[in-house]
Design a protein around this motif. Structure first.
Motif, PDB file in Angstrom:
ATOM      1  N   PRO A  89       0.858  -1.201   0.197  1.00 32.50           N
ATOM      2  CA  PRO A  89       0.131  -0.172   0.242  1.00 32.50           C
ATOM      3  C   PRO A  89       0.797   1.206   0.206  1.00 32.50           C
ATOM      4  O   PRO A  89       0.322   2.518   0.052  1.00 32.50           O
ATOM      5  CB  PRO A  89      -0.701  -0.064   1.290  1.00 32.50           C
ATOM      6  CG  PRO A  89       0.126  -0.858   2.099  1.00 32.50           C
ATOM      7  CD  PRO A  89       1.004  -1.955   1.270  1.00 32.50           C
ATOM      8  N   MET A 117       0.488   4.114  -3.780  1.00 31.93           N
ATOM      9  CA  MET A 117      -0.894   3.618  -4.426  1.00 31.93           C
ATOM     10  C   MET A 117      -1.123   4.715  -5.651  1.00 31.93           C
ATOM     11  O   MET A 117      -0.525   5.857  -5.444  1.00 31.93           O
ATOM     12  CB  MET A 117      -1.883   3.684  -3.489  1.00 31.93           C
ATOM     13  CG  MET A 117      -1.967   2.545  -2.557  1.00 31.93           C
ATOM     14  SD  MET A 117      -3.591   1.847  -1.882  1.00 31.93           S
ATOM     15  CE  MET A 117      -4.057   3.404  -1.298  1.00 31.93           C
ATOM     16  N   SER A 118      -1.816   4.310  -6.545  1.00 32.07           N
ATOM     17  CA  SER A 118      -2.276   5.320  -7.314  1.00 32.07           C
ATOM     18  C   SER A 118      -3.557   5.812  -7.346  1.00 32.07           C
ATOM     19  O   SER A 118      -4.414   5.154  -7.056  1.00 32.07           O
ATOM     20  CB  SER A 118      -1.941   4.798  -8.731  1.00 32.07           C
ATOM     21  OG  SER A 118      -0.583   4.812  -9.349  1.00 32.07           O
ATOM     22  N   ASP A 133     -16.601  11.330   5.626  1.00 26.69           N
ATOM     23  CA  ASP A 133     -15.190  11.931   4.901  1.00 26.69           C
ATOM     24  C   ASP A 133     -14.829  13.317   5.441  1.00 26.69           C
ATOM     25  O   ASP A 133     -13.932  13.484   5.881  1.00 26.69           O
ATOM     26  CB  ASP A 133     -15.479  12.283   3.392  1.00 26.69           C
ATOM     27  CG  ASP A 133     -14.991  11.021   2.836  1.00 26.69           C
ATOM     28  OD1 ASP A 133     -15.237  10.619   1.451  1.00 26.69           O
ATOM     29  OD2 ASP A 133     -14.221  10.055   3.148  1.00 26.69           O
ATOM     30  N   PHE A 186     -13.775  13.147   9.161  1.00 26.70           N
ATOM     31  CA  PHE A 186     -12.467  12.594   9.380  1.00 26.70           C
ATOM     32  C   PHE A 186     -11.606  12.819   8.580  1.00 26.70           C
ATOM     33  O   PHE A 186     -10.115  12.482   8.776  1.00 26.70           O
ATOM     34  CB  PHE A 186     -12.705  10.975   9.431  1.00 26.70           C
ATOM     35  CG  PHE A 186     -13.661  10.392  10.648  1.00 26.70           C
ATOM     36  CD1 PHE A 186     -15.031  10.168  10.310  1.00 26.70           C
ATOM     37  CD2 PHE A 186     -13.116  10.303  11.865  1.00 26.70           C
ATOM     38  CE1 PHE A 186     -15.681   9.689  11.570  1.00 26.70           C
ATOM     39  CE2 PHE A 186     -13.970   9.912  12.826  1.00 26.70           C
ATOM     40  CZ  PHE A 186     -15.336   9.535  12.433  1.00 26.70           C
ATOM     41  N   VAL A 187     -11.819  13.133   7.424  1.00 24.34           N
ATOM     42  CA  VAL A 187     -10.641  13.645   6.456  1.00 24.34           C
ATOM     43  C   VAL A 187     -10.490  15.120   6.180  1.00 24.34           C
ATOM     44  O   VAL A 187      -9.542  15.458   5.557  1.00 24.34           O
ATOM     45  CB  VAL A 187     -10.799  12.670   5.109  1.00 24.34           C
ATOM     46  CG1 VAL A 187      -9.985  12.953   4.155  1.00 24.34           C
ATOM     47  CG2 VAL A 187     -10.942  10.966   5.574  1.00 24.34           C
ATOM     48  N   LEU A 235     -15.106  10.855  -4.666  1.00 26.81           N
ATOM     49  CA  LEU A 235     -15.014   9.106  -4.511  1.00 26.81           C
ATOM     50  C   LEU A 235     -15.869   8.768  -3.545  1.00 26.81           C
ATOM     51  O   LEU A 235     -16.515   7.826  -3.526  1.00 26.81           O
ATOM     52  CB  LEU A 235     -13.676   8.809  -4.479  1.00 26.81           C
ATOM     53  CG  LEU A 235     -13.241   7.343  -4.368  1.00 26.81           C
ATOM     54  CD1 LEU A 235     -13.995   6.774  -5.404  1.00 26.81           C
ATOM     55  CD2 LEU A 235     -11.704   7.191  -4.465  1.00 26.81           C
ATOM     56  N   THR A 269     -18.989   6.338  -3.648  1.00 27.43           N
ATOM     57  CA  THR A 269     -18.934   4.879  -2.978  1.00 27.43           C
ATOM     58  C   THR A 269     -20.107   4.840  -2.154  1.00 27.43           C
ATOM     59  O   THR A 269     -20.584   3.673  -1.810  1.00 27.43           O
ATOM     60  CB  THR A 269     -17.721   4.777  -2.147  1.00 27.43           C
ATOM     61  OG1 THR A 269     -16.575   5.321  -3.242  1.00 27.43           O
ATOM     62  CG2 THR A 269     -17.264   3.419  -1.595  1.00 27.43           C
ATOM     63  N   TRP A 288     -17.632   2.521   5.293  1.00 24.74           N
ATOM     64  CA  TRP A 288     -16.640   3.379   5.483  1.00 24.74           C
ATOM     65  C   TRP A 288     -15.873   3.112   6.658  1.00 24.74           C
ATOM     66  O   TRP A 288     -14.788   3.315   5.963  1.00 24.74           O
ATOM     67  CB  TRP A 288     -17.558   4.593   5.915  1.00 24.74           C
ATOM     68  CG  TRP A 288     -16.460   5.998   5.822  1.00 24.74           C
ATOM     69  CD1 TRP A 288     -16.385   6.973   4.766  1.00 24.74           C
ATOM     70  CD2 TRP A 288     -15.672   6.388   6.793  1.00 24.74           C
ATOM     71  NE1 TRP A 288     -15.274   7.772   5.042  1.00 24.74           N
ATOM     72  CE2 TRP A 288     -14.623   7.418   6.278  1.00 24.74           C
ATOM     73  CE3 TRP A 288     -15.017   5.940   8.313  1.00 24.74           C
ATOM     74  CZ2 TRP A 288     -13.992   8.271   6.928  1.00 24.74           C
ATOM     75  CZ3 TRP A 288     -14.146   6.467   8.733  1.00 24.74           C
ATOM     76  CH2 TRP A 288     -13.486   7.426   8.209  1.00 24.74           C
ATOM     77  N   SER A 335     -12.182   2.453   5.114  1.00 24.54           N
ATOM     78  CA  SER A 335     -11.027   3.419   5.751  1.00 24.54           C
ATOM     79  C   SER A 335     -10.098   2.861   6.866  1.00 24.54           C
ATOM     80  O   SER A 335      -9.063   3.523   7.088  1.00 24.54           O
ATOM     81  CB  SER A 335     -11.771   4.712   6.103  1.00 24.54           C
ATOM     82  OG  SER A 335     -12.725   5.266   4.988  1.00 24.54           O
ATOM     83  N   SER A 387      -8.630  -4.213  -4.576  1.00 24.98           N
ATOM     84  CA  SER A 387      -8.353  -3.166  -5.149  1.00 24.98           C
ATOM     85  C   SER A 387      -9.556  -2.052  -5.171  1.00 24.98           C
ATOM     86  O   SER A 387      -9.280  -0.916  -4.950  1.00 24.98           O
ATOM     87  CB  SER A 387      -8.056  -3.290  -6.668  1.00 24.98           C
ATOM     88  OG  SER A 387      -7.283  -4.659  -6.920  1.00 24.98           O
ATOM     89  N   LEU A 388     -10.755  -2.378  -5.484  1.00 27.06           N
ATOM     90  CA  LEU A 388     -11.699  -1.262  -5.729  1.00 27.06           C
ATOM     91  C   LEU A 388     -12.627  -1.781  -4.833  1.00 27.06           C
ATOM     92  O   LEU A 388     -14.043  -1.359  -4.688  1.00 27.06           O
ATOM     93  CB  LEU A 388     -12.331  -1.553  -7.283  1.00 27.06           C
ATOM     94  CG  LEU A 388     -11.124  -1.254  -8.095  1.00 27.06           C
ATOM     95  CD1 LEU A 388     -12.030  -1.567  -9.440  1.00 27.06           C
ATOM     96  CD2 LEU A 388     -10.479   0.104  -8.120  1.00 27.06           C
ATOM     97  N   ASP A 389     -12.192  -2.252  -3.419  1.00 18.36           N
ATOM     98  CA  ASP A 389     -13.306  -2.432  -2.332  1.00 18.36           C
ATOM     99  C   ASP A 389     -14.544  -3.247  -2.670  1.00 18.36           C
ATOM    100  O   ASP A 389     -15.662  -2.951  -2.340  1.00 18.36           O
ATOM    101  CB  ASP A 389     -13.662  -1.059  -1.669  1.00 18.36           C
ATOM    102  CG  ASP A 389     -12.410  -0.330  -1.136  1.00 18.36           C
ATOM    103  OD1 ASP A 389     -12.148   0.704  -1.406  1.00 18.36           O
ATOM    104  OD2 ASP A 389     -11.681  -1.160  -0.288  1.00 18.36           O
TER     105      ASP A 389
END
Lengths: 457, 113
Positions: free
Chosen positions: A238, A241-242, A298, A301-302, A308, A312, A345, A349, A360-362
């Motif tokens: 990890p 990551m891109s 988000d 917490f972010v 995204l 999601t 979430w 996260s 990869s894409l959860d």
């Protein structure tokens, strides 16, 4: 002068062509034999309702749209530029492969008369034998049997497509095709039979799944987890990551998923009636709330609400409301939506980075966990005011929660274990995991010799 | 002959090109690049995974000029690309050894005159 294509594989090609013709000829002969017998034995068929038929056929088309281009763009936008074609190709080709598999034997295994023990249907509907324009006695019995078969086909298509999210950017194409076919036959068809065929044992036990929380999302989610663990992490995960290479794609894909999901949920009423409208409403409300909740998570917490995150969250909401859509009322939808914004979430996260596996894409984090949340909450919030078939704990039937839990647990274990076994088998036949060079150069070039975005010409 | 490489803010590109036209400097190659100076970029977030920002979008101009035009070009770029904020960019001046116009075969000062 170089040849445009190699003639090395020509003999194998002709052999395959002859084999396919033989199978098709045998299949049509079988269908013709059995059809007159079936016609003689059938009692007077129920009448076809044009409203119901129109809605079921439309819903089938809507669910088709969910896979291509909905899921394709959603996943495609989330991967790196060098892998976008591989993801699009996987989704597109699954449509083609599973269509044939379903017509040949999938529908029969899932919805055919029980072969014994409520575990799987027999092959009497193989090659659509007995599946015609007159309604089935039980399945969507106001629409042609073909309509129900087609509607279910689209579910059979999108379920393996969801798993793509787990192994995106590192599975080779040819083994992928083999894996998908085997998975559809051995995992999807039985689970579908258990939950949605009246003979299926989970259906008999009384577990509720309106549109596929268990059959589609938990099933695909556990298979995704198995794939993520078996294939191992991408190079550089990890630490390096891109980010998603095309968030506009991902958003368009998510919006198409939401649009198509009305066919997925409201269409599962298999009738143009009040229940369909109710399922439509719960789908819409739960999804909107889930997206808002995720945006809030988000933001708290972010620090920012992200595109995204919102898309999601919307997908998580769609997943969670799926088993409950035609069983819960507005308040059930509200709680399910909020729960879908919170639990996945946390999974994606906090828990996933701690555990360190590379989904990869959860696919597991969103579809698997979201499906579990929805299926369990169905056991709480199902109310017979909405659908006489469903009653949950909060409305006087506490056993329903346990029944949901049983169905979830059995599906989880079966899907995970059998998927792992299939992965091992396919890996022996042809190696699944792209090697380091293929992964570095990108799957588009290494698997398909194609580039998605040409920079110069 | 000199080769001038200028890294500027993307939003200044049109102003700089207009000014260069005014000063009779027509030949230029423009590309989109990413880069950083001492300022850090804006960090991105992906499914709650935070990236530390490191690169920012810039525009690179490459201009081949004869010696008489070097100072004009530098001034033109310097004045229009200026905003006073960190990240305005840089101008590099290199010696140019050889130039050839492909269509006619001209070399030297005539090729970039």
């Amino acid at each position: 002068m170089p040849r445009f294509f190699s003639t090395k594989r020509l003999p194998a090609f002709f052999a395959l062509l002859i084999a396919c013709c033989a199978v098709l000829w045998a299949g049509s002969a079988l269908a013709e034999e059995a059809a007159p017998a079936a016609a003689a034995a059938a009692p007077a068929a129920p009448a076809v309702n044009s409203g119901d038929t129109a809605w079921v056929l439309t819903s089938a088309a809507l669910v088709f749209l969910m896979t291509v281009p909905g899921l394709a763009l959603f996943y495609g936008g989330l991967v790196r530029k060098k892998n976008v074609l591989s993801v699009l190709m996987q989704c597109f080709f699954i449509v083609c492969l599973v269509t044939i598999e379903w017509v040949v034997l999938g529908y029969s295994m899932a919805f055919g008369p029980d072969a014994g023990g409520g575990l799987v249907g027999n092959l009497s509907y193989a090659f659509l034998n007995g599946v015609g324009q007159t309604p089935h006695a039980v399945y969507a019995n106001t629409t042609p049997h073909l309509a129900f078969m087609l509607f279910q086909m689209m579910f059979a298509i999108i379920t393996p497509a969801l798993i793509v999210g787990a192994f995106a950017e590192r599975m080779r194409f040819v083994p992928f095709c083999l894996f998908i076919l085997l998975w559809s036959v051995v995992v999807y068809n039985p689970v579908c039979h258990w939950v949605w065929s009246p003979d299926g044992f989970l259906c008999k036990w009384g577990s509720l799944d309106f549109a596929g929380g268990t059959v589609v999302h938990i099933n695909a989610g556990m298979a995704a987890l198995a794939c993520a663990l078996f294939l191992g992490k991408r190079k550089g995960y990890p630490d390096r990551m891109s980010p998603p290479h095309n968030l506009p794609f991902a958003l368009i894909g998510a919006a198409l998923l939401w649009f198509g999901w009305f066919g997925f949920n409201a269409g599962s009423a298999v009738a143009a009636n009040g229940l369909a409208a109710s399922a439509f409403m719960t789908t819409q409300v739960a999804t909107a709330l889930a997206a808002i909740t995720w945006a809030l998570m988000d933001f708290i917490f972010v620090g920012r609400a992200t595109v995204l995150g919102v898309i999601t969250g919307a997908v998580a909401g769609l997943v969670a409301i799926t088993p409950a859509a035609g069983f819960v009322n507005l308040w059930g939808a509200v709680f399910i939506g909020i729960a879908a914004g919170i639990v996945p979430w946390i999974m994606v996260s906090i828990i996933k980075p701690k555990l360190g596996y590379d989904d990869s894409l959860d696919a597991f984090g969103v579809h698997g966990v979201g499906g579990m949340v929805g299926a369990l909450l169905t056991g709480l919030f199902a109310t017979s005011d909405v659908n006489s078939l469903g009653q949950g704990l909060f409305y006087g039937k506490p056993e329903q929660l346990w029944l949901q839990f049983e169905a979830i647990a059995i599906t989880m274990i079966y899907s995970f274990v059998v998927t792992l076994v299939l992965l091992v088998i396919v890996n022996v036949i042809c190696k699944l995991r792209a090697d380091e060079h293929e992964e570095t150069v990108g799957l588009d070039l290494s698997q398909h010799r194609e580039t998605a975005y040409t920079v110069i010409n | 002959m000199r080769y001038i490489i200028a890294i500027i803010q993307p939003n200044k590109l049109n102003d700089v090109l207009d000014k260069l036209e005014q000063k009779e400097i027509h030949l230029v190659t423009v590309s989109e690049v990413m880069g950083r100076g001492r300022q850090k970029g804006v960090g991105e977030v992906y499914r709650s995974h935070k990236e530390n920002g490191s690169l920012l979008r810039k525009v690179k101009l490459e201009i081949a000029v004869n010696d008489e035009f070097v100072q004009t070009t530098i001034n033109a770029i310097k004045e229009t690309a200026y905003s006073g904020n960190v990240g305005d960019g840089k101008i590099f001046v290199l010696d140019l050894q050889e130039v050839l116009r492909i269509r006619t075969g001209d070399t030297g000062k005539n090729a970039i005159g």
